[in-house]
Write a protein that holds these residues in place. Structure first.
Motif, PDB file in Angstrom:
ATOM      1  N   ALA A   1      17.374   8.071  -2.153  1.00  0.00           N
ATOM      2  CA  ALA A   1      16.975   7.225  -1.012  1.00  0.00           C
ATOM      3  C   ALA A   1      15.465   7.026  -1.053  1.00  0.00           C
ATOM      4  CB  ALA A   1      17.382   7.889   0.306  1.00  0.00           C
ATOM      5  N   ILE A   2      15.018   6.005  -0.357  1.00  0.00           N
ATOM      6  CA  ILE A   2      13.581   5.714  -0.300  1.00  0.00           C
ATOM      7  C   ILE A   2      13.224   5.492   1.162  1.00  0.00           C
ATOM      8  CG2 ILE A   2      11.752   4.116  -1.042  1.00  0.00           C
ATOM      9  CD1 ILE A   2      13.501   3.389  -3.437  1.00  0.00           C
ATOM     10  N   ARG A   3      12.118   6.094   1.593  1.00  0.00           N
ATOM     11  CA  ARG A   3      11.661   5.775   2.951  1.00  0.00           C
ATOM     12  C   ARG A   3      10.159   5.484   2.913  1.00  0.00           C
ATOM     13  NH1 ARG A   3       9.482   9.987   6.251  1.00  0.00           N
ATOM     14  NH2 ARG A   3       9.254  11.871   5.005  1.00  0.00           N
ATOM     15  N   TYR A   4       9.725   4.759   3.932  1.00  0.00           N
ATOM     16  CA  TYR A   4       8.357   4.267   3.954  1.00  0.00           C
ATOM     17  C   TYR A   4       7.663   4.878   5.177  1.00  0.00           C
ATOM     18  CZ  TYR A   4      10.918   1.034   0.964  1.00  0.00           C
ATOM     19  OH  TYR A   4      11.729   0.498  -0.006  1.00  0.00           O
TER      20      TYR A   4
ATOM     21  N   ALA B   1       6.447  12.644  -3.125  1.00  0.00           N
ATOM     22  CA  ALA B   1       5.446  11.611  -2.857  1.00  0.00           C
ATOM     23  C   ALA B   1       5.552  10.596  -3.995  1.00  0.00           C
ATOM     24  CB  ALA B   1       4.058  12.229  -2.820  1.00  0.00           C
ATOM     25  N   PHE B   2       5.229   9.321  -3.703  1.00  0.00           N
ATOM     26  CA  PHE B   2       5.497   8.259  -4.664  1.00  0.00           C
ATOM     27  C   PHE B   2       4.892   8.498  -6.043  1.00  0.00           C
ATOM     28  CE2 PHE B   2       4.394   4.384  -6.877  1.00  0.00           C
ATOM     29  CZ  PHE B   2       5.662   3.873  -7.070  1.00  0.00           C
ATOM     30  N   GLN B   3       3.613   8.824  -6.125  1.00  0.00           N
ATOM     31  CA  GLN B   3       2.992   8.962  -7.455  1.00  0.00           C
ATOM     32  C   GLN B   3       3.492  10.202  -8.189  1.00  0.00           C
ATOM     33  OE1 GLN B   3       1.473   6.555  -8.897  1.00  0.00           O
ATOM     34  NE2 GLN B   3       0.866   5.245  -7.185  1.00  0.00           N
ATOM     35  N   ASP B   4       3.987  11.197  -7.436  1.00  0.00           N
ATOM     36  CA  ASP B   4       4.628  12.348  -8.105  1.00  0.00           C
ATOM     37  C   ASP B   4       5.867  11.862  -8.843  1.00  0.00           C
ATOM     38  OD1 ASP B   4       2.960  14.424  -7.586  1.00  0.00           O
ATOM     39  OD2 ASP B   4       3.933  15.005  -5.712  1.00  0.00           O
ATOM     40  N   TYR B   5       6.650  11.024  -8.146  1.00  0.00           N
ATOM     41  CA  TYR B   5       7.859  10.472  -8.775  1.00  0.00           C
ATOM     42  C   TYR B   5       7.471   9.536  -9.930  1.00  0.00           C
ATOM     43  CZ  TYR B   5      11.450   6.893  -9.428  1.00  0.00           C
ATOM     44  OH  TYR B   5      12.315   5.994  -9.992  1.00  0.00           O
ATOM     45  N   PHE B   6       6.543   8.624  -9.668  1.00  0.00           N
ATOM     46  CA  PHE B   6       6.288   7.515 -10.590  1.00  0.00           C
ATOM     47  C   PHE B   6       5.503   7.948 -11.832  1.00  0.00           C
ATOM     48  CE2 PHE B   6       4.539   3.556 -12.118  1.00  0.00           C
ATOM     49  CZ  PHE B   6       5.539   2.630 -11.849  1.00  0.00           C
ATOM     50  N   VAL B   7       4.423   8.644 -11.631  1.00  0.00           N
ATOM     51  CA  VAL B   7       3.543   8.979 -12.766  1.00  0.00           C
ATOM     52  C   VAL B   7       3.791  10.418 -13.252  1.00  0.00           C
ATOM     53  CG1 VAL B   7       1.149   9.219 -13.547  1.00  0.00           C
ATOM     54  CG2 VAL B   7       1.799   7.292 -12.088  1.00  0.00           C
ATOM     55  N   ARG B   8       3.715  11.389 -12.327  1.00  0.00           N
ATOM     56  CA  ARG B   8       3.808  12.793 -12.783  1.00  0.00           C
ATOM     57  C   ARG B   8       5.170  13.073 -13.400  1.00  0.00           C
ATOM     58  NH1 ARG B   8       5.029  17.796 -10.824  1.00  0.00           N
ATOM     59  NH2 ARG B   8       5.589  17.046  -8.756  1.00  0.00           N
TER      60      ARG B   8
ATOM     61  N   THR C   1       0.825  -1.223   0.000  1.00  0.00           N
ATOM     62  CA  THR C   1       0.000   0.000   0.000  1.00  0.00           C
ATOM     63  C   THR C   1       0.854   1.267   0.000  1.00  0.00           C
ATOM     64  OG1 THR C   1      -0.089  -0.017   2.412  1.00  0.00           O
ATOM     65  CG2 THR C   1      -1.920  -1.089   1.244  1.00  0.00           C
ATOM     66  N   GLY C   2       2.185   1.088  -0.168  1.00  0.00           N
ATOM     67  CA  GLY C   2       3.061   2.263  -0.158  1.00  0.00           C
ATOM     68  C   GLY C   2       2.781   3.243  -1.289  1.00  0.00           C
ATOM     69  N   ASP C   3       2.122   2.746  -2.362  1.00  0.00           N
ATOM     70  CA  ASP C   3       1.808   3.604  -3.519  1.00  0.00           C
ATOM     71  C   ASP C   3       0.492   4.361  -3.342  1.00  0.00           C
ATOM     72  OD1 ASP C   3       3.724   1.828  -4.347  1.00  0.00           O
ATOM     73  OD2 ASP C   3       2.760   1.306  -6.229  1.00  0.00           O
ATOM     74  N   ASP C   4      -0.257   4.050  -2.279  1.00  0.00           N
ATOM     75  CA  ASP C   4      -1.592   4.639  -2.105  1.00  0.00           C
ATOM     76  C   ASP C   4      -1.495   6.151  -1.944  1.00  0.00           C
ATOM     77  OD1 ASP C   4      -2.107   1.951  -1.928  1.00  0.00           O
ATOM     78  OD2 ASP C   4      -3.412   2.095  -0.180  1.00  0.00           O
TER      79      ASP C   4
END
Ligand code: FO1
Length: 325
Positions: free
Chosen positions: A166-169, A150-157, A36-39
């Protein structure tokens, strides 16, 4: 091998293997726990991309070409949103939209993410148990030269363009496991854990960041854990895993992923293209099964699932003969 199988999944690769496992096992023998980290919340909607990819795939509703969202989708909502000047970087199909609206409504009424997932999966005709890793919010955050995203900013936008530092959860330390995950961890008859070929840092990492699961996987006595490599011949089957590994200065191969998972994993399923890496994995005390690890169609999913289950069974059988300390 009897007993339940716990599959840890997220994203397209995870959903495909989960689908293959669902073909091979009676429904009551499979539990799929999803990242659910992508939510995120977007336009007031509660969006859980990995849960939806897994559920749509298990329900036979997923769009094969895109990997995410539903097949036979229409895009009137997005078109109108664009005309009205709304935020249109994240694509929500008309059919998909109904799911996000309903999930948001259920959450606002006080249901947990797990309860909503179980309800909606059942309504889509999914018979195997599917649940989020936790009903508590965990959010993947990506540190880049341009700041933390935020994840979806990185991934999609931003289309995974910024280099990852680095990555943190966020929230993972305090997140309690979902009832399904807790039940699997407490199940003395659990036969095996399958770490699906999902992105290790984006889909599996958030789960491993939950102390309860991490500690359970690191126990000396637990069921066999088998991971399927998402990296084949130095490239990710889908998505940015290889780029993230290179950004983080890691070896872009199954060995880099094996370093990340460490002793949480007992056996590796790798592609024939990576057969030369098997001795390095075996020298770490991990079993290796070499096969065609690419899932091109449903027959591949079912074949790979059968091989993974047999391999996990062989590790369990070896242990019964020569028990771990
Ligand atoms: N991925 C994209 O690359 N572009 C999108 O516009 C997009 C929309 C989308 C909507 C619903 C959904 O469930 C998933 C969606 N995805 C989209 C995929 C998703 O963002 C990623 O695949 C996962 O978060 C990574 O596993």
């Amino acid at each position: 091998m009897n007993g339940r199988i716990l599959a840890l999944a997220g994203g397209v690769g995870g959903a495909r293997l989960a689908h293959g496992l669902a073909h091979r096992l009676p429904a009551e023998r499979l539990a799929v726990v999803v990242n659910t980290g992508d939510d995120f919340e977007h336009l007031g909607l509660a969006i859980s991309p990995d849960i939806d990819t897994v559920v749509y795939t298990l329900a036979g509703l997923a769009d094969r070409a895109r990997g995410w969202g539903r097949a036979e989708e229409t895009w009137h909502f997005m078109q109108t949103l664009r005309e009205l000047g709304g935020d249109d970087w994240f694509n929500l199909g008309d059919r998909d939209l109904a799911l996000h609206v309903l999930r948001g409504e259920c959450l606002r009424r006080g249901q947990t993410l797990e309860a909503v997932t179980v309800l909606l999966a059942a309504r889509m005709g999914v018979s195997v148990a599917v649940a989020p890793m936790s009903s508590h919010p965990v959010r993947t955050r990506i540190a880049t030269a341009a700041g933390e995203l935020a994840f979806q900013d990185y991934f999609v936008r931003l289309r995974c363009e910024p280099s990852v530092q680095a990555i943190r959860y966020e929230g993972a330390q305090a997140a309690q496991p979902s009832a399904l995950l807790a039940d699997c961890m407490a199940d003395s008859a659990l036969a095996a854990v399958i770490v699906c070929p999902s992105n290790p840092w984006l889909s599996i990492g958030p789960m491993l960041a939950m102390p309860c699961l991490d500690a359970w996987l690191k126990q000396a006595v637990r069921p066999p854990v088998v991971a399927v490599s998402p990296i084949i011949a130095g490239a990710a089957v889908k998505g940015p895993a290889a780029r993230i590994m290179a950004d983080l200065g890691l070896a872009v191969s199954v060995l880099g992923v094996a370093d990340f998972y460490g002793n949480r994993v007992d056996g590796w399923v790798i592609d024939a293209a990576d057969a030369a890496l098997a001795p390095a994995l075996r020298s770490r005390g991990q079993a290796v099964f070499i096969t065609d690890a690419l899932m091109r169609d449903e027959a591949d999913r079912a074949r790979l699932a059968a091989e993974v289950l047999d391999f996990a069974g062989s590790i369990a059988a070896r242990r019964a003969f020569d028990p771990r300390p």
